[in-house]
Enzyme design. Structure first.
Site, PDB file in Angstrom:
ATOM      1  N   TYR A   1       0.847  -1.193   0.000  1.00  0.00           N
ATOM      2  CA  TYR A   1       0.000   0.000   0.000  1.00  0.00           C
ATOM      3  C   TYR A   1       0.881   1.241   0.000  1.00  0.00           C
ATOM      4  O   TYR A   1       1.757   1.362  -0.823  1.00  0.00           O
ATOM      5  CB  TYR A   1      -0.979  -0.068   1.181  1.00  0.00           C
TER       6      TYR A   1
ATOM      7  N   VAL B   1     -32.229 -16.872 -14.106  1.00  0.00           N
ATOM      8  CA  VAL B   1     -31.296 -17.652 -13.291  1.00  0.00           C
ATOM      9  C   VAL B   1     -31.623 -19.138 -13.383  1.00  0.00           C
ATOM     10  O   VAL B   1     -32.676 -19.587 -12.915  1.00  0.00           O
ATOM     11  CB  VAL B   1     -31.336 -17.194 -11.817  1.00  0.00           C
TER      12      VAL B   1
ATOM     13  N   ASP C   1     -36.767 -15.124 -13.400  1.00  0.00           N
ATOM     14  CA  ASP C   1     -36.436 -13.768 -12.942  1.00  0.00           C
ATOM     15  C   ASP C   1     -36.601 -13.695 -11.426  1.00  0.00           C
ATOM     16  O   ASP C   1     -37.628 -13.287 -10.908  1.00  0.00           O
ATOM     17  CB  ASP C   1     -37.349 -12.761 -13.639  1.00  0.00           C
TER      18      ASP C   1
ATOM     19  N   LYS D   1     -20.258 -19.948 -10.317  1.00  0.00           N
ATOM     20  CA  LYS D   1     -19.540 -19.774 -11.583  1.00  0.00           C
ATOM     21  C   LYS D   1     -18.098 -19.357 -11.316  1.00  0.00           C
ATOM     22  O   LYS D   1     -17.167 -19.829 -11.970  1.00  0.00           O
ATOM     23  CB  LYS D   1     -20.253 -18.714 -12.426  1.00  0.00           C
TER      24      LYS D   1
ATOM     25  N   ALA E   1     -31.958 -17.491 -25.653  1.00  0.00           N
ATOM     26  CA  ALA E   1     -30.585 -17.080 -25.958  1.00  0.00           C
ATOM     27  C   ALA E   1     -29.708 -18.267 -26.355  1.00  0.00           C
ATOM     28  O   ALA E   1     -28.972 -18.217 -27.346  1.00  0.00           O
ATOM     29  CB  ALA E   1     -29.987 -16.368 -24.753  1.00  0.00           C
TER      30      ALA E   1
END
Length: 764
Positions: free
Chosen positions: A39, A76, A81, A94, A197
């Site tokens: 830092y 999902v 939704d 994921k 999709a």
């Protein structure tokens, strides 16, 4: 597959630290200097360099290995939704998959915004943080526009995995299924049930691979999408058919070659499958309930080539086969995008991989002898360790060839090795061992030729050029096993030591052994009986020079093997004892642990021999030994029992080896913590040094230590046991040894034999 209950799922996500991922520092942080570098004030220097050259962010920050998994929670999984926050467990999951399969770090970002324009602006605003963006669980048709615009307006890879991940994996599966069926992609009639999709992306990629547009029929919830239907959006209009004779799924699939389902469960019937063309291809990918179950499809048409999205059936279409490696390849060349060329390269790499011999680790996980390309295996398994190299390299190469790579790869073999090391498939040490062995392969006898792992290891060692294998065992049984495992024994010698043809050799070996041990009461008759045992016979092959090294242990108790080794091979004359070592390759470095197998309750003389053997063996592996002799007390705190034996051994070693970095007796925490050891015991010969060799006071502690480390840290690689102190290269395995373990020990045995020959030539 075990049934997943609600209680088990909730406990998994809540126990310990809530969630599935965490941030882990990658630089030292224990001192004030470390913190000043991490830092203020040290951090200002890389900031200024990045200000001058933004591409230096890949050099000084985690950007080049960091992907954002971003969702608004509108689609999902099969839950629909449910909102951004409710989708967070999926995004964390994921991230977990990115890490364990591709070595990629992830921040999951849940954006509470359904308006595409606002969502795009939010993602663009945070994009500088990342090397790539994985869009996830965003509903159609908004997802098409969101991805299109982000790809156009950002200079990092962007991919909506729900579209392209499924498309890439199913395309690879389709190419291979067509090959199994003996059909050409340009000729087949394809029915796609679903117009979301994933379905749109899959179908477009099929066309890119050669599928004929006129041969494709797509259905949505209203039935076949025909060109005369009103209210079609641009995407659906592209796939609308001019046929007027079909309106339902039943009518569409009649005579079709391929069914792709990305819709809902139980919509495809057995009669529908029966109406399809010969050797139909059915990809029923609705999850968790497919359009038709595997059992129903197989009962209706035994010739069906079937895939689902489930792991408990053959040919799973699983996005994890693609996305970690696609992003891996893209990140490693600092790609500006994931384009069509990269996706097609991934398709072909995945398809080609399914045609190659399957690694033993995959067969073991799925409890089969051998997966073979065909109707039950035309898509690689998600656990296949070769995906990281084959897919990532193909994607990286395509990125370079298509002009989107900013950091080209010049040494592809080095990149392959880097990927293997990244995922713990291979370390620099094991690679060096195998490369060294390949330079001068030796004749290695494998005691248990009938054991599947030893047979596979012998074949692999030969294919890698590590050794010339000799298998001991019944030749007919070994050949039968090889046939079952679908591996070739070409060029591998099999010795059936109990066969009548081997009688002269058994008798010759018996005479040699009886003469050698005559003063220990051995007789020819006893020795001849012993030659029917594989350990005696195999070690005599090495003793007489008819082989160079011997591998044993999968079926035999160590105590028996040790006894035979002492009788047949003997201990090197400068020692009275021999021992074994395990090598640990960890993130902290390489460590050598002794004695892990041989000496149960060593006295002082035994510990001295083990220490001397350890020094030689560590040098053998091109390391400088820094040795700690361990106990439960430190430097004379306990003057009885085990600590005193260690104390006396250390005293002897320091007197006779003044230049050797060795000290003790000490507790293992002081051995491993240089700062703490130097502060409390500044007088040690180890001051300022990091210990790499641990000598344990007895077999219980040594054996328990390496097995505890093995059980607790799956990222630590173990090589061993490696024998130290026998006259010839005799090396041990155990019943838990994998094929990889045995191949590593074989490489050690080969190098041992090479060194032994050089030593004998020098002495001769």
């Amino acid at each position: 597959m075990a049934k997943i209950t609600k209680e088990a799922a909730l406990l998994y996500h809540s126990q310990g630290k809530p969630g599935k991922i965490e941030v882990v520092p990658t630089k030292p942080y224990s001192t004030q200097t470390d913190l000043s570098l991490a830092y203020s004030p040290g951090v200002a220097e890389p900031c200024l360099e990045i200000e001058k050259n933004p591409q230096d962010a890949y050099k000084y920050t985690a950007k080049g290995n960091l992907v954002a998994v971003i969702s608004n929670g509108t689609a999902v999984l099969g839950l629909g939704d449910i909102g951004a926050l409710a989708g967070k467990p999926v995004m964390e999951g994921k991230g977990l998959l990115f890490k364990i399969y591709g070595g990629i770090d992830v921040f999951d970002i849940e954006v509470n915004e359904k308006d595409p324009d606002k969502f795009i602006e939010a993602v663009k605003a945070i994009a500088p943080t990342f090397g790539g963006i994985n869009l996830e669980d965003i509903k159609a048709p908004e997802c098409f526009e969101i991805e299109r615009r982000l790809k156009a307006e950002l200079d990092i890879p962007v991919m909506h995995d729900d579209q392209h991940g499924t498309a890439i994996i199913s395309s690879a599966g389709l190419l291979n299924a067509l090959e199994v069926a003996g059909k050409k992609i340009e000729d087949v009639k394809i029915v796609v049930n679903g117009a979301g999709a994933a379905a749109i992306s899959c179908t477009k990629l099929y066309e890119a691979l050669g599928a004929t547009h006129e041969n494709i029929v797509m259905l949505d919830s209203k039935g076949v999408i025909t060109s005369d239907r009103d209210g079609l959006n641009e995407t659906k209009r592209y796939f609308a058919t001019d046929r007027r004779d079909i309106h339902t799924l039943e009518e569409a699939v009649c005579g079709a070659d391929v069914f792709l389902g990305l819709s809902k469960g139980n919509v495809l019937t057995q009669d529908m499958i029966r109406s399809m063309a010969d050797t139909p291809i059915v990809f029923a990918l609705a999850n968790p309930v497919p359009e038709i179950t595997y059992e129903e499809a197989m009962a209706a048409r035994p010739d069906v080539l079937m895939s689902t999205g489930r792991s408990d059936y053959p040919n799973q279409i699983n996005n994890v086969i693609g996305f970690p490696y696609i992003f891996r390849g893209a990140l490693d060349v600092a790609a500006k995008a994931i384009n069509e060329e990269m996706k097609l390269a991934a398709v072909r790499a995945i398809a080609d991989l399914a045609k190659q011999p399957v690694p033993d680790v995959v067969n073991e996980i799925y409890h089969v002898n051998n997966f073979t390309f065909g109707s039950d295996y035309f898509i690689p398994k998600p656990v296949d360790p070769r995906l990281i190299t084959e897919v990532s390299m193909a994607v990286a190469r395509a990125a370079m060839e298509s002009g989107v790579a900013r950091k080209p790869i010049t040494d592809w073999e080095a990149y392959r090795q880097h990927l293997k090391e990244l995922m713990g498939q291979e370390s620099k040490l094991t690679r060096q061992l195998r490369e060294t062995a390949r330079r001068n392969p030796q004749r290695v006898v494998f005691a248990e030729g009938i054991h599947p792992n030893m047979l596979k290891a012998a074949v692999e060692a030969k294919s890698e050029g590590i050794c010339q294998p000799i298998l001991l065992g019944n030749d007919e049984a070994i050949e039968k096993l090889a046939k079952e495992l679908e591996i070739s024994l070409e060029g591998i010698e099999i010795v059936n030591l109990r066969h009548p043809d081997e009688a002269p050799r058994r008798e010759r070996y018996a005479r040699i052994l009886a003469e050698k041990r005559a003063r220990q009461g051995a007789t020819y008759e006893e020795a001849n009986d012993k030659m029917f045992e594989r350990n005696y016979f195999g070690m005599m092959m090495v003793e007489t020079g008819e082989a160079d090294a011997f591998i044993t242990g999968l079926y035999t108790k160590y105590s028996n093997t040790i006894k035979v080794a002492k009788e047949v091979i003997g201990i090197r004359p400068e020692y009275k004892h021999f021992g074994t070592m395990h090598i640990l390759n960890s993130k902290r470095g390489t460590y050598f642990l002794t004695d892990t197998l041989i000496n149960r309750h060593p006295d002082t003389d035994t510990l001295i021999d083990v220490a001397k053997l350890a020094e030689n063996t560590v040098h053998f592996f091109n390391h400088t030994p820094v040795m700690a002799m361990l106990s439960y007390s430190n430097f004379g705190a306990d003057t009885e029992g085990s600590p005193m034996k260690v104390h006396e051994a250390v005293e002897y070693m320091q007197q006779n080896y003044p230049d050797l970095a060795i000290d003790g007796e000490m507790q293992v925490n002081f051995a491993m913590n240089r700062k703490m050891r130097d502060a409390k015991y500044p007088f040690t010969r180890l001051k300022g040094k990091d210990v790499n060799t641990l000598i344990f006071p007895n077999l219980s502690s040594a054996n328990s230590a390496y097995k505890l480390l093995q059980a607790m840290d799956t990222e630590t690689e173990l090589i061993g046991p490696i024998q130290m102190g026998l006259n010839k290269p005799i090396h041990f395995t155990d019943f838990e040894s994998s094929v990889r373990d045995i191949v590593n020990i074989t490489a050690v045995a080969v190098i041992d034999a090479i060194v032994d020959k050089k030593k004998n030539c020098k002495n001769g």
